[in-house]
Design an enzyme around this catalytic site. Structure first.
Site, PDB file in Angstrom:
ATOM      1  N   TRP A 102       0.769  -1.213  -0.001  1.00  0.00           N
ATOM      2  CA  TRP A 102       0.025  -0.067  -0.132  1.00  0.00           C
ATOM      3  C   TRP A 102       0.935   1.329  -0.041  1.00  0.00           C
ATOM      4  CZ3 TRP A 102      -4.447  -0.102  -2.178  1.00  0.00           C
ATOM      5  CH2 TRP A 102      -5.005  -1.285  -2.141  1.00  0.00           C
ATOM      6  N   ASP A 171      -1.441   6.676   6.541  1.00  0.00           N
ATOM      7  CA  ASP A 171      -2.378   5.971   6.048  1.00  0.00           C
ATOM      8  C   ASP A 171      -2.760   4.869   6.899  1.00  0.00           C
ATOM      9  OD1 ASP A 171      -4.204   4.021   4.611  1.00  0.00           O
ATOM     10  OD2 ASP A 171      -2.734   3.674   3.013  1.00  0.00           O
ATOM     11  N   LYS A 195     -12.783  -1.225   6.973  1.00  0.00           N
ATOM     12  CA  LYS A 195     -12.067  -2.211   7.782  1.00  0.00           C
ATOM     13  C   LYS A 195     -12.493  -2.157   9.225  1.00  0.00           C
ATOM     14  CE  LYS A 195      -8.426  -1.710   4.730  1.00  0.00           C
ATOM     15  NZ  LYS A 195      -8.651  -2.887   3.451  1.00  0.00           N
TER      16      LYS A 195
HETATM   17  C1  LIG Z   1      -3.622   0.652   4.062  1.00  0.00           C
HETATM   18  C2  LIG Z   1      -4.357   0.548   2.924  1.00  0.00           C
HETATM   19  N1  LIG Z   1      -4.116   1.586   2.182  1.00  0.00           N
HETATM   20  C3  LIG Z   1      -5.205   2.163   1.132  1.00  0.00           C
HETATM   21  C4  LIG Z   1      -6.110   1.195   0.734  1.00  0.00           C
HETATM   22  C5  LIG Z   1      -6.978   1.401  -0.405  1.00  0.00           C
HETATM   23  O1  LIG Z   1      -8.126   1.844   0.018  1.00  0.00           O
HETATM   24  P1  LIG Z   1      -9.454   2.142  -0.776  1.00  0.00           P
HETATM   25  O2  LIG Z   1      -9.883   0.975  -1.520  1.00  0.00           O
HETATM   26  O3  LIG Z   1     -10.456   2.493   0.096  1.00  0.00           O
HETATM   27  O4  LIG Z   1      -9.075   3.393  -1.693  1.00  0.00           O
HETATM   28  C6  LIG Z   1      -6.290  -0.157   1.222  1.00  0.00           C
HETATM   29  C7  LIG Z   1      -7.172  -1.088   0.961  1.00  0.00           C
HETATM   30  O5  LIG Z   1      -7.290  -2.131   1.432  1.00  0.00           O
HETATM   31  C8  LIG Z   1      -5.551  -0.479   2.577  1.00  0.00           C
HETATM   32  O6  LIG Z   1      -5.401  -1.626   3.135  1.00  0.00           O
END
Ligand SMILES: Cc1ncc(COP(=O)(O)O)c(C=O)c1O
Length: 359
Positions: A102, A171, A195
């Site tokens: 991520w 994040d 989540k």
């Molecule tokens: C740590 C992290 N950042 C970003 C995201 C992306 O999130 P979204 O699908 O809400 O854009 C996720 C999705 O699982 C994630 O686990």
């Protein structure tokens, strides 16, 4: 009707008490004669829900008064671009720590809008631990430093924050509300909801007021954090139902005893699962003990050919969504706040039985 144990990384399990409350007030929320999803976002009924949700989140996380809380759309991914557009407007440079899938995504997106310095890269250790203090190479001119405190796919967690000069942006999508955090350590925290907060479609941003200096020229107005803060996150119609459910989750968290209690429970659940993995040669997890995520536990079978059988039999036993992310393979159990210890115990019992039969 039978509820399964759902180990999905997201959208993920919600507390059963919250789902029941939604069901009970779906036709008439708070005596309004409407469902929360039917309310005008500017009507007094929804504004009361929105304000209560923010107040409860502020209380749970002890958010100081000089931080704003935004309820935005676009998921955490929208923030990958929103951050540089709003906050990389001094030198136009930003530090990113590459600790897994991520943060890599965040880097790729930010690189389109600012000059990214990868201040530390965990690929060299196979994303098995976060950087040591002496491994960081920060850019002294960076407008901010970005980290991903919990890597959802690699199952990696920062046990301590790096020591930084520039504002720290984090994040927290997969570990927000799982334990207390000191909001003051951050210039900005963001988290997709699906989540530990509620349904997908909502991204929560907690931002110190001095970071809201105005977005750069050309930024789409919905991604202008200062404008969103001024408009109370209502530059357009916000994800009202997700906001309402998030509020119910915050109330549930308060009733359960808050984030200290969550941290205790999550620690116990993680210890149970990692204990089972470490006690056997049949299962393994490659992450250094002190950096192991308490939310997302990837694990591998000594014989990967058995993975499909594991998943199929687990499903039969009411244990769902245990496949690893396609980027990493293997298996993964996500054990967010809403997963009770009983669910983790059911998984551990299944793993032990599976090993006895196939090991
Ligand atoms: C740590 C992290 N950042 C970003 C995201 C992306 O999130 P979204 O699908 O809400 O854009 C996720 C999705 O699982 C994630 O686990």
């Amino acid at each position: 009707m039978k509820r399964a144990w759902n180990f999905s990384a997201g959208p993920a399990m919600l507390p059963e008490a919250v789902l029941q409350r939604i069901a009970s007030e779906l036709l008439d929320t708070n005596g309004s004669g409407m469902s929360a999803m039917e309310m005008s976002h500017r009507g007094k009924e929804f504004l009361a829900i929105a304000e209560q949700a923010e107040a409860d989140l502020r209380e749970l996380m002890a958010i100081p008064d000089d931080y704003r809380v935004l309820f935005l759309q676009g998921g955490a991914t929208a923030l990958f671009a929103t951050l540089p557009m709003n906050l990389a407007n001094g030198s136009g440079r930003a530090d990113y720590v590459r600790s897994g899938h991520w943060s890599d995504k965040a880097i790729r997106e930010a690189s389109r809008f600012c000059k990214v310095n990868v201040a530390a890269d965990c690929e060299g250790n196979g994303f098995s631990r976060v950087p040591a203090a002496d491994e960081y190479r920060f850019d002294p001119e960076a407008d901010y430093v970005h980290i991903t405190p919990n890597e959802t796919i690699h199952g990696l967690r920062f046990p301590e924050l790096p020591s930084v000069e520039a504002p720290l942006l984090a994040d927290y999508s997969s570990s927000i509300l799982s334990e207390p955090v000191n909001v003051r350590d951050y210039g900005l925290i963001y988290a997709g909801a699906q989540k530990n907060i509620g349904p997908a479609g909502l991204c929560i941003v907690i931002v110190r007021e001095d970071q809201l200096q105005g977005a750069r020229e050309g930024t789409p107005s919905l991604m202008d954090l200062q404008a969103q803060a001024k408009a109370g996150s209502m530059l357009n119609t916000p994800p009202t139902f997700a906001w309402y459910v998030a509020g119910l989750v915050f109330q549930w968290l308060k009733a359960e005893g808050g984030l200290t209690v969550m941290a205790e429970r999550n620690g116990e659940k993680a210890a149970l699962l990692y204990g089972a993995i470490d006690a056997s040669d049949f299962y393994s997890n490659p992450v250094a003990a002190e950096c192991r995520s308490r939310m997302n536990v990837p694990f591998f079978l000594a014989d990967p050919a058995l993975e499909d059988t594991f998943k199929a039999e687990a499903k039969q036993a009411g244990l769902l969504t245990l496949g690893g992310h396609r980027a990493l393979g293997g298996l993964r159990a996500s054990i967010y706040n809403a997963m009770p210890k009983e669910g983790v115990q059911a998984l551990v019992d299944f793993m032990s039985d599976f090993e006895r039969r196939y090991g």
